[in-house]
Design an enzyme around this catalytic site. Structure first.
Site, PDB file in Angstrom:
ATOM      1  N   ASP A   1       0.804  -1.270  -0.349  1.00  0.00           N
ATOM      2  CA  ASP A   1      -0.168   0.078  -0.028  1.00  0.00           C
ATOM      3  C   ASP A   1       0.993   1.402  -0.155  1.00  0.00           C
ATOM      4  O   ASP A   1       0.597   2.191  -0.751  1.00  0.00           O
ATOM      5  CB  ASP A   1      -0.954   0.192   1.353  1.00  0.00           C
ATOM      6  CG  ASP A   1      -2.202  -1.106   1.098  1.00  0.00           C
ATOM      7  OD1 ASP A   1      -2.613  -1.141  -0.208  1.00  0.00           O
ATOM      8  OD2 ASP A   1      -2.731  -1.605   1.834  1.00  0.00           O
TER       9      ASP A   1
ATOM     10  N   ASP B   1      -5.881   4.500  12.998  1.00  0.00           N
ATOM     11  CA  ASP B   1      -4.549   5.034  12.825  1.00  0.00           C
ATOM     12  C   ASP B   1      -4.707   6.293  11.741  1.00  0.00           C
ATOM     13  O   ASP B   1      -3.878   7.420  12.290  1.00  0.00           O
ATOM     14  CB  ASP B   1      -3.336   4.047  12.205  1.00  0.00           C
ATOM     15  CG  ASP B   1      -3.106   3.058  13.097  1.00  0.00           C
ATOM     16  OD1 ASP B   1      -2.983   3.573  14.259  1.00  0.00           O
ATOM     17  OD2 ASP B   1      -2.631   1.912  12.782  1.00  0.00           O
TER      18      ASP B   1
ATOM     19  N   SER C   1      -3.512  -9.028   9.325  1.00  0.00           N
ATOM     20  CA  SER C   1      -2.882  -7.606   9.378  1.00  0.00           C
ATOM     21  C   SER C   1      -2.058  -7.297  10.437  1.00  0.00           C
ATOM     22  O   SER C   1      -2.645  -7.374  11.566  1.00  0.00           O
ATOM     23  CB  SER C   1      -3.910  -6.464   8.997  1.00  0.00           C
ATOM     24  OG  SER C   1      -3.723  -5.328   9.585  1.00  0.00           O
TER      25      SER C   1
ATOM     26  N   ARG D   1       1.952   6.038  16.757  1.00  0.00           N
ATOM     27  CA  ARG D   1       1.602   7.195  15.565  1.00  0.00           C
ATOM     28  C   ARG D   1       1.734   8.642  15.864  1.00  0.00           C
ATOM     29  O   ARG D   1       2.315   9.089  14.985  1.00  0.00           O
ATOM     30  CB  ARG D   1      -0.036   6.894  15.496  1.00  0.00           C
ATOM     31  CG  ARG D   1      -0.445   5.324  15.059  1.00  0.00           C
ATOM     32  CD  ARG D   1       0.383   5.082  13.786  1.00  0.00           C
ATOM     33  NE  ARG D   1       0.075   3.710  13.413  1.00  0.00           N
ATOM     34  CZ  ARG D   1       0.908   2.591  13.295  1.00  0.00           C
ATOM     35  NH1 ARG D   1       2.051   2.712  13.881  1.00  0.00           N
ATOM     36  NH2 ARG D   1       0.606   1.387  13.117  1.00  0.00           N
TER      37      ARG D   1
HETATM   38  N1  ARG Z   1      -6.499  -1.784  17.188  1.00  0.00           N
HETATM   39  C1  ARG Z   1      -5.128  -1.256  17.570  1.00  0.00           C
HETATM   40  C2  ARG Z   1      -5.198   0.359  17.622  1.00  0.00           C
HETATM   41  O1  ARG Z   1      -5.958   0.930  17.197  1.00  0.00           O
HETATM   42  C3  ARG Z   1      -4.183  -1.596  16.500  1.00  0.00           C
HETATM   43  C4  ARG Z   1      -4.169  -1.144  15.001  1.00  0.00           C
HETATM   44  C5  ARG Z   1      -3.523  -1.857  14.236  1.00  0.00           C
HETATM   45  N2  ARG Z   1      -3.705  -3.326  13.969  1.00  0.00           N
HETATM   46  C6  ARG Z   1      -3.387  -3.971  13.094  1.00  0.00           C
HETATM   47  N3  ARG Z   1      -3.577  -5.457  13.149  1.00  0.00           N
HETATM   48  N4  ARG Z   1      -2.644  -3.788  12.084  1.00  0.00           N
HETATM   49  O2  ARG Z   1      -4.329   0.580  18.082  1.00  0.00           O
END
Ligand code: ARG
Length: 400
Positions: free
Chosen positions: A16, A126, A177, A97
Protein backbone atom coordinates in the site's frame (compact mmCIF):
# COMPACT_ATOMS: atom_id res chain seq x y z
CA UNK A 1 -5.51 18.69 -10.33
CA UNK A 2 -2.51 19.10 -8.07
CA UNK A 3 -3.16 18.32 -4.45
CA UNK A 4 0.34 19.17 -3.27
CA UNK A 5 3.82 19.80 -4.65
CA UNK A 6 6.18 18.09 -2.27
CA UNK A 7 4.96 15.35 0.06
CA UNK A 8 6.55 13.41 2.92
CA UNK A 9 5.05 9.93 2.97
CA UNK A 10 4.96 7.59 5.99
CA UNK A 11 6.53 4.56 4.38
CA UNK A 12 6.60 0.94 5.54
CA UNK A 13 7.80 -0.93 2.48
CA UNK A 14 4.48 -2.77 2.09
CA UNK A 15 2.35 -2.79 -1.05
CA UNK A 16 0.00 0.00 0.00
CA UNK A 17 2.59 2.58 0.96
CA UNK A 18 4.71 1.66 -2.07
CA UNK A 19 1.77 2.15 -4.44
CA UNK A 20 1.11 5.50 -2.75
CA UNK A 21 4.30 6.83 -4.36
CA UNK A 22 3.35 6.49 -8.07
CA UNK A 23 -0.30 7.14 -7.19
CA UNK A 24 0.45 10.49 -5.58
CA UNK A 25 2.54 11.50 -8.58
CA UNK A 26 0.33 10.16 -11.39
CA UNK A 27 -3.16 10.74 -10.05
CA UNK A 28 -2.77 13.65 -7.69
CA UNK A 29 -0.09 15.61 -9.51
CA UNK A 30 2.46 15.56 -6.72
CA UNK A 31 5.91 16.54 -7.99
CA UNK A 32 8.08 15.01 -5.36
CA UNK A 33 7.56 12.24 -2.80
CA UNK A 34 9.96 11.88 0.11
CA UNK A 35 9.59 8.50 1.81
CA UNK A 36 10.09 8.29 5.54
CA UNK A 37 10.35 4.97 7.37
CA UNK A 38 10.41 5.16 11.15
CA UNK A 39 12.41 2.51 12.93
CA UNK A 40 10.31 1.64 15.97
CA UNK A 41 11.92 -1.73 16.52
CA UNK A 42 9.56 -3.57 14.18
CA UNK A 43 12.39 -5.98 13.41
CA UNK A 44 12.35 -5.43 9.64
CA UNK A 45 15.56 -4.74 7.81
CA UNK A 46 15.14 -1.12 6.90
CA UNK A 47 17.87 -0.65 4.29
CA UNK A 48 15.92 -2.74 1.71
CA UNK A 49 12.82 -0.74 2.66
CA UNK A 50 14.72 2.49 2.04
CA UNK A 51 15.85 1.27 -1.38
CA UNK A 52 12.40 0.03 -2.31
CA UNK A 53 10.99 3.53 -1.85
CA UNK A 54 13.54 4.91 -4.31
CA UNK A 55 12.72 2.15 -6.82
CA UNK A 56 9.04 2.98 -6.42
CA UNK A 57 9.74 6.56 -7.44
CA UNK A 58 10.54 8.47 -4.27
CA UNK A 59 13.00 11.32 -4.77
CA UNK A 60 14.43 10.84 -1.32
CA UNK A 61 14.18 7.99 1.15
CA UNK A 62 14.88 8.36 4.85
CA UNK A 63 15.04 5.89 7.71
CA UNK A 64 14.67 7.52 11.11
CA UNK A 65 15.72 5.53 14.14
CA UNK A 66 13.30 6.75 16.79
CA UNK A 67 13.41 3.75 19.12
CA UNK A 68 14.85 5.61 22.09
CA UNK A 69 12.34 8.41 21.91
CA UNK A 70 9.55 5.89 21.39
CA UNK A 71 10.34 4.17 24.65
CA UNK A 72 11.32 7.23 26.72
CA UNK A 73 8.81 9.81 25.59
CA UNK A 74 5.83 7.60 24.74
CA UNK A 75 5.95 4.11 26.30
CA UNK A 76 7.33 5.24 29.68
CA UNK A 77 4.70 8.00 29.93
CA UNK A 78 2.04 5.39 29.27
CA UNK A 79 3.47 3.18 32.00
CA UNK A 80 3.36 6.05 34.48
CA UNK A 81 -0.28 6.44 33.49
CA UNK A 82 -0.94 2.66 33.76
CA UNK A 83 -2.53 3.18 30.37
CA UNK A 84 -4.66 0.25 29.22
CA UNK A 85 -7.40 0.94 26.68
CA UNK A 86 -10.64 -0.63 27.82
CA UNK A 87 -8.65 -1.95 30.75
CA UNK A 88 -6.62 -4.35 28.61
CA UNK A 89 -4.74 -3.05 25.57
CA UNK A 90 -1.37 -1.45 26.41
CA UNK A 91 -1.56 0.78 23.32
CA UNK A 92 1.53 -0.45 21.44
CA UNK A 93 0.22 0.68 18.05
CA UNK A 94 -1.56 3.79 19.31
CA UNK A 95 1.58 5.17 20.98
CA UNK A 96 3.67 4.84 17.82
CA UNK A 97 1.47 7.03 15.65
CA UNK A 98 1.98 10.42 17.31
CA UNK A 99 5.75 9.86 17.16
CA UNK A 100 5.64 8.97 13.45
CA UNK A 101 3.51 12.07 12.90
CA UNK A 102 6.08 14.19 14.70
CA UNK A 103 8.93 12.90 12.52
CA UNK A 104 6.79 13.41 9.39
CA UNK A 105 6.16 17.02 10.35
CA UNK A 106 9.82 17.68 11.20
CA UNK A 107 10.88 16.18 7.87
CA UNK A 108 8.28 18.17 5.95
CA UNK A 109 9.52 21.36 7.59
CA UNK A 110 13.15 20.51 6.89
CA UNK A 111 12.53 19.75 3.20
CA UNK A 112 10.00 22.50 2.62
CA UNK A 113 7.18 20.06 1.81
CA UNK A 114 3.60 21.30 1.74
CA UNK A 115 1.93 18.01 2.69
CA UNK A 116 2.36 14.72 4.45
CA UNK A 117 0.80 11.45 3.32
CA UNK A 118 0.02 8.07 4.82
CA UNK A 119 -1.38 4.76 3.59
CA UNK A 120 -4.18 4.30 6.13
CA UNK A 121 -7.64 3.30 5.01
CA UNK A 122 -10.84 4.98 6.15
CA UNK A 123 -11.89 2.36 8.69
CA UNK A 124 -9.22 2.42 11.32
CA UNK A 125 -7.94 4.46 14.23
CA UNK A 126 -4.53 5.14 12.76
CA UNK A 127 -5.76 7.63 10.15
CA UNK A 128 -7.26 9.67 12.98
CA UNK A 129 -4.05 9.57 15.00
CA UNK A 130 -1.94 10.69 12.04
CA UNK A 131 -4.29 13.40 10.83
CA UNK A 132 -4.99 14.92 14.23
CA UNK A 133 -1.35 14.75 15.36
CA UNK A 134 -0.10 16.42 12.18
CA UNK A 135 -2.76 19.10 12.49
CA UNK A 136 -1.70 19.75 16.08
CA UNK A 137 1.99 20.03 15.24
CA UNK A 138 1.69 22.05 12.03
CA UNK A 139 -1.80 23.05 10.95
CA UNK A 140 -0.46 24.47 7.67
CA UNK A 141 0.50 21.08 6.30
CA UNK A 142 -1.95 19.29 4.03
CA UNK A 143 -2.70 15.65 4.74
CA UNK A 144 -3.09 13.22 1.87
CA UNK A 145 -4.46 9.72 2.38
CA UNK A 146 -4.63 8.04 -1.04
CA UNK A 147 -5.75 4.63 0.30
CA UNK A 148 -8.76 6.32 1.88
CA UNK A 149 -9.94 7.42 -1.56
CA UNK A 150 -8.56 5.17 -4.27
CA UNK A 151 -11.14 2.41 -3.88
CA UNK A 152 -8.83 -0.29 -5.26
CA UNK A 153 -9.06 -3.90 -4.07
CA UNK A 154 -5.89 -5.63 -2.95
CA UNK A 155 -5.48 -7.19 -6.43
CA UNK A 156 -6.06 -3.88 -8.16
CA UNK A 157 -3.55 -2.19 -5.87
CA UNK A 158 -0.92 -4.80 -6.71
CA UNK A 159 -1.70 -4.50 -10.44
CA UNK A 160 -1.45 -0.70 -10.25
CA UNK A 161 1.94 -1.02 -8.54
CA UNK A 162 3.20 -3.44 -11.17
CA UNK A 163 2.60 -0.84 -13.89
CA UNK A 164 5.14 1.32 -12.10
CA UNK A 165 7.71 -1.37 -11.38
CA UNK A 166 6.60 -2.22 -7.86
CA UNK A 167 7.01 -5.98 -7.52
CA UNK A 168 3.97 -7.90 -6.29
CA UNK A 169 4.60 -9.54 -2.93
CA UNK A 170 6.79 -12.63 -3.46
CA UNK A 171 5.34 -14.91 -0.85
CA UNK A 172 1.63 -15.35 -0.50
CA UNK A 173 0.96 -12.56 1.92
CA UNK A 174 -0.25 -13.50 5.37
CA UNK A 175 -4.03 -13.47 5.86
CA UNK A 176 -3.46 -11.29 8.92
CA UNK A 177 -2.96 -7.60 9.29
CA UNK A 178 -0.07 -7.16 11.68
CA UNK A 179 1.43 -4.06 13.22
CA UNK A 180 4.62 -4.59 15.12
CA UNK A 181 7.06 -2.50 17.09
CA UNK A 182 9.17 -2.70 20.26
CA UNK A 183 6.07 -2.58 22.43
CA UNK A 184 4.37 -5.53 20.85
CA UNK A 185 2.28 -6.88 18.01
CA UNK A 186 -1.32 -6.14 17.00
CA UNK A 187 -2.90 -8.86 14.89
CA UNK A 188 -6.21 -8.66 13.04
CA UNK A 189 -8.15 -10.12 10.12
CA UNK A 190 -8.31 -13.55 8.52
CA UNK A 191 -9.91 -16.15 10.73
CA UNK A 192 -9.64 -13.79 13.72
CA UNK A 193 -12.59 -11.87 12.30
CA UNK A 194 -14.81 -14.55 13.78
CA UNK A 195 -14.86 -13.56 17.45
CA UNK A 196 -15.94 -17.04 18.52
CA UNK A 197 -12.83 -18.71 17.07
CA UNK A 198 -9.75 -19.33 19.16
CA UNK A 199 -6.68 -17.64 17.63
CA UNK A 200 -4.41 -20.19 15.97
CA UNK A 201 -1.05 -20.61 17.69
CA UNK A 202 0.79 -19.57 14.49
CA UNK A 203 -0.10 -15.90 14.94
CA UNK A 204 2.09 -15.48 18.01
CA UNK A 205 5.78 -14.76 17.81
CA UNK A 206 6.68 -12.90 21.00
CA UNK A 207 4.91 -15.17 23.49
CA UNK A 208 5.22 -18.92 23.87
CA UNK A 209 2.30 -21.31 24.10
CA UNK A 210 1.82 -22.44 27.71
CA UNK A 211 2.64 -26.01 26.68
CA UNK A 212 6.12 -24.84 25.67
CA UNK A 213 6.94 -22.56 28.57
CA UNK A 214 9.49 -23.55 31.24
CA UNK A 215 8.30 -25.90 33.96
CA UNK A 216 10.05 -23.82 36.62
CA UNK A 217 9.00 -20.33 37.63
CA UNK A 218 11.38 -17.44 36.99
CA UNK A 219 11.74 -14.45 39.29
CA UNK A 220 12.62 -11.04 37.95
CA UNK A 221 13.08 -7.74 39.75
CA UNK A 222 12.15 -4.47 38.09
CA UNK A 223 13.45 -1.20 39.52
CA UNK A 224 11.56 2.06 39.04
CA UNK A 225 12.71 5.64 39.51
CA UNK A 226 9.85 8.14 39.70
CA UNK A 227 7.58 5.76 37.89
CA UNK A 228 10.10 4.97 35.15
CA UNK A 229 11.56 1.48 34.85
CA UNK A 230 15.34 1.73 35.04
CA UNK A 231 16.74 -1.60 36.21
CA UNK A 232 16.22 -5.28 35.55
CA UNK A 233 17.50 -7.74 38.15
CA UNK A 234 19.54 -4.99 39.76
CA UNK A 235 21.27 -3.89 36.56
CA UNK A 236 20.74 -0.47 35.02
CA UNK A 237 19.35 -0.71 31.52
CA UNK A 238 18.88 1.83 28.80
CA UNK A 239 15.20 2.13 27.89
CA UNK A 240 15.34 0.21 24.62
CA UNK A 241 17.35 -2.69 26.07
CA UNK A 242 15.05 -2.89 29.05
CA UNK A 243 11.99 -3.33 26.84
CA UNK A 244 13.72 -5.77 24.49
CA UNK A 245 15.06 -7.95 27.29
CA UNK A 246 11.78 -7.95 29.17
CA UNK A 247 9.93 -8.93 26.00
CA UNK A 248 12.16 -11.98 25.71
CA UNK A 249 12.09 -13.02 29.37
CA UNK A 250 8.37 -12.44 29.87
CA UNK A 251 7.30 -13.81 26.49
CA UNK A 252 9.22 -17.00 27.24
CA UNK A 253 6.68 -17.71 30.00
CA UNK A 254 3.73 -17.07 27.73
CA UNK A 255 2.76 -13.83 29.44
CA UNK A 256 1.35 -10.85 27.54
CA UNK A 257 -1.34 -12.23 25.22
CA UNK A 258 -4.61 -10.33 24.91
CA UNK A 259 -7.64 -11.38 22.88
CA UNK A 260 -10.28 -8.69 22.87
CA UNK A 261 -13.22 -7.14 21.12
CA UNK A 262 -12.47 -3.44 21.16
CA UNK A 263 -14.37 -0.29 20.34
CA UNK A 264 -12.69 1.68 17.60
CA UNK A 265 -13.10 5.44 17.51
CA UNK A 266 -14.85 5.19 14.12
CA UNK A 267 -17.67 3.21 15.70
CA UNK A 268 -16.71 -0.28 14.62
CA UNK A 269 -16.16 -3.14 17.03
CA UNK A 270 -13.12 -5.15 16.04
CA UNK A 271 -11.48 -8.31 17.26
CA UNK A 272 -7.83 -7.73 17.94
CA UNK A 273 -5.12 -9.96 19.32
CA UNK A 274 -2.16 -8.38 21.03
CA UNK A 275 1.05 -9.69 22.41
CA UNK A 276 2.85 -7.17 24.52
CA UNK A 277 4.92 -8.98 27.13
CA UNK A 278 7.11 -6.17 28.47
CA UNK A 279 4.35 -3.55 28.61
CA UNK A 280 1.88 -5.86 30.37
CA UNK A 281 4.33 -6.71 33.14
CA UNK A 282 5.70 -3.17 33.45
CA UNK A 283 2.24 -1.69 33.95
CA UNK A 284 1.31 -4.39 36.44
CA UNK A 285 4.53 -3.84 38.41
CA UNK A 286 4.27 -0.05 38.24
CA UNK A 287 0.70 -0.08 39.50
CA UNK A 288 1.78 -2.29 42.36
CA UNK A 289 4.60 0.05 43.34
CA UNK A 290 2.09 2.89 43.33
CA UNK A 291 -0.07 0.96 45.77
CA UNK A 292 2.87 1.06 48.18
CA UNK A 293 3.91 4.67 47.67
CA UNK A 294 0.80 6.73 46.85
CA UNK A 295 -1.84 7.79 49.33
CA UNK A 296 -5.26 6.19 49.04
CA UNK A 297 -6.94 9.31 47.67
CA UNK A 298 -4.31 9.90 44.97
CA UNK A 299 -4.43 6.22 43.98
CA UNK A 300 -8.21 6.26 43.65
CA UNK A 301 -8.38 9.60 41.87
CA UNK A 302 -5.61 8.58 39.48
CA UNK A 303 -7.64 5.57 38.31
CA UNK A 304 -10.11 7.91 36.65
CA UNK A 305 -7.30 9.93 35.10
CA UNK A 306 -5.75 6.73 33.77
CA UNK A 307 -8.96 5.74 32.06
CA UNK A 308 -9.30 9.13 30.39
CA UNK A 309 -5.63 9.13 29.48
CA UNK A 310 -5.93 5.74 27.75
CA UNK A 311 -8.91 6.93 25.74
CA UNK A 312 -7.08 10.10 24.72
CA UNK A 313 -4.10 8.11 23.49
CA UNK A 314 -6.27 5.57 21.69
CA UNK A 315 -8.38 8.28 20.12
CA UNK A 316 -5.44 10.12 18.57
CA UNK A 317 -5.30 13.12 20.88
CA UNK A 318 -1.68 12.79 22.04
CA UNK A 319 -0.84 16.44 21.26
CA UNK A 320 -3.98 17.90 22.79
CA UNK A 321 -4.21 20.27 25.74
CA UNK A 322 -6.17 17.82 27.90
CA UNK A 323 -3.42 15.26 27.46
CA UNK A 324 -0.80 17.87 28.45
CA UNK A 325 -2.79 18.76 31.55
CA UNK A 326 -3.21 15.12 32.57
CA UNK A 327 0.52 14.58 32.01
CA UNK A 328 1.22 17.31 34.55
CA UNK A 329 -1.02 15.57 37.08
CA UNK A 330 0.57 12.20 36.44
CA UNK A 331 4.12 13.57 36.70
CA UNK A 332 3.29 15.14 40.04
CA UNK A 333 2.09 11.79 41.37
CA UNK A 334 5.28 9.97 40.35
CA UNK A 335 7.68 11.90 42.62
CA UNK A 336 7.96 9.04 45.12
CA UNK A 337 7.14 6.06 42.90
CA UNK A 338 10.64 4.61 43.20
CA UNK A 339 11.64 1.16 44.35
CA UNK A 340 11.68 -2.41 43.16
CA UNK A 341 9.01 -4.95 42.35
CA UNK A 342 9.57 -8.69 42.30
CA UNK A 343 7.66 -10.66 39.70
CA UNK A 344 7.24 -14.41 39.40
CA UNK A 345 6.68 -15.62 35.85
CA UNK A 346 5.11 -19.01 35.44
CA UNK A 347 2.89 -20.69 32.85
CA UNK A 348 1.26 -17.63 31.36
CA UNK A 349 1.07 -15.73 34.64
CA UNK A 350 2.95 -12.80 36.09
CA UNK A 351 2.49 -12.67 39.86
CA UNK A 352 3.74 -9.73 41.86
CA UNK A 353 5.30 -11.41 44.89
CA UNK A 354 7.14 -8.55 46.56
CA UNK A 355 7.71 -4.80 46.51
CA UNK A 356 10.07 -2.42 48.26
CA UNK A 357 10.50 1.35 48.38
CA UNK A 358 12.30 3.92 50.47
CA UNK A 359 9.09 5.93 50.13
CA UNK A 360 6.86 3.12 51.31
CA UNK A 361 3.74 4.29 53.12
CA UNK A 362 3.15 0.82 54.50
CA UNK A 363 3.59 0.96 58.25
CA UNK A 364 4.17 -2.42 59.93
CA UNK A 365 3.43 -0.86 63.36
CA UNK A 366 -0.03 0.06 62.21
CA UNK A 367 -0.81 -2.95 60.04
CA UNK A 368 0.38 -5.72 62.35
CA UNK A 369 -1.88 -8.15 64.16
CA UNK A 370 0.94 -8.76 66.64
CA UNK A 371 1.83 -7.22 70.01
CA UNK A 372 3.87 -4.37 68.44
CA UNK A 373 0.61 -2.83 67.26
CA UNK A 374 0.69 1.01 67.57
CA UNK A 375 -2.80 1.69 66.25
CA UNK A 376 -5.04 3.40 68.84
CA UNK A 377 -8.05 1.10 68.88
CA UNK A 378 -10.10 3.39 71.14
CA UNK A 379 -9.83 6.19 68.58
CA UNK A 380 -11.86 4.03 66.21
CA UNK A 381 -15.04 4.48 68.24
CA UNK A 382 -15.16 8.26 67.90
CA UNK A 383 -14.20 8.01 64.27
CA UNK A 384 -17.04 5.60 63.54
CA UNK A 385 -19.50 7.81 65.46
CA UNK A 386 -18.76 10.76 63.19
CA UNK A 387 -18.35 8.70 60.01
CA UNK A 388 -21.64 6.90 60.56
CA UNK A 389 -23.60 9.92 61.77
CA UNK A 390 -25.33 10.77 58.49
CA UNK A 391 -26.34 7.13 58.05
CA UNK A 392 -27.71 6.96 61.61
CA UNK A 393 -29.72 10.15 61.13
CA UNK A 394 -31.11 8.88 57.84
CA UNK A 395 -32.06 5.50 59.37
CA UNK A 396 -33.79 7.14 62.34
CA UNK A 397 -35.73 9.47 60.10
CA UNK A 398 -37.05 6.51 58.15
CA UNK A 399 -38.43 4.84 61.30
CA UNK A 400 -40.52 7.74 62.60
N1 ARG B 1 -6.47 -1.74 17.28
C1 ARG B 1 -5.14 -1.25 17.52
C2 ARG B 1 -5.15 0.24 17.64
O1 ARG B 1 -6.04 0.86 17.13
C3 ARG B 1 -4.15 -1.71 16.49
C4 ARG B 1 -4.39 -1.26 15.07
C5 ARG B 1 -3.48 -1.88 14.05
N2 ARG B 1 -3.72 -3.28 14.00
C6 ARG B 1 -3.34 -4.11 13.02
N3 ARG B 1 -3.56 -5.36 13.21
N4 ARG B 1 -2.77 -3.69 11.95
O2 ARG B 1 -4.27 0.81 18.23
Amino acid sequence: MTRAKKVVLAYSGGVDTSVCIPYLKQEWGVEEVIALAADLGQGDELEPVREKALKSGASESIVADVKLSFVKDYAFRAIQANALYENRYPLGTSLARPLIAKVLVETAEKYGADAIAHGCTGKGNDQVRFDVSVAALNPNLKILAPAREWGMSREETIAYGEKFGIPSPVKKSSPYSIDRNLLGRSIEAGILEDPSTEPPEEIYVMTKAIANTPNEPEYIEIGFNRGIPTTLNGESKNPVDLIEQLNTVVGNHGVGRIDMIENRLVGIKSREIYESPAMCVLIQAHRDLESLTLTADVTHYKRGIEETYSQIVYNGLWYNPLKTALDAFIQETQERVSGTVRVKLFKGNAFIVGRRSEHSLYSPDLATYGAEDKFDHRAAEGFIYVWGLPTRIWANQGRS
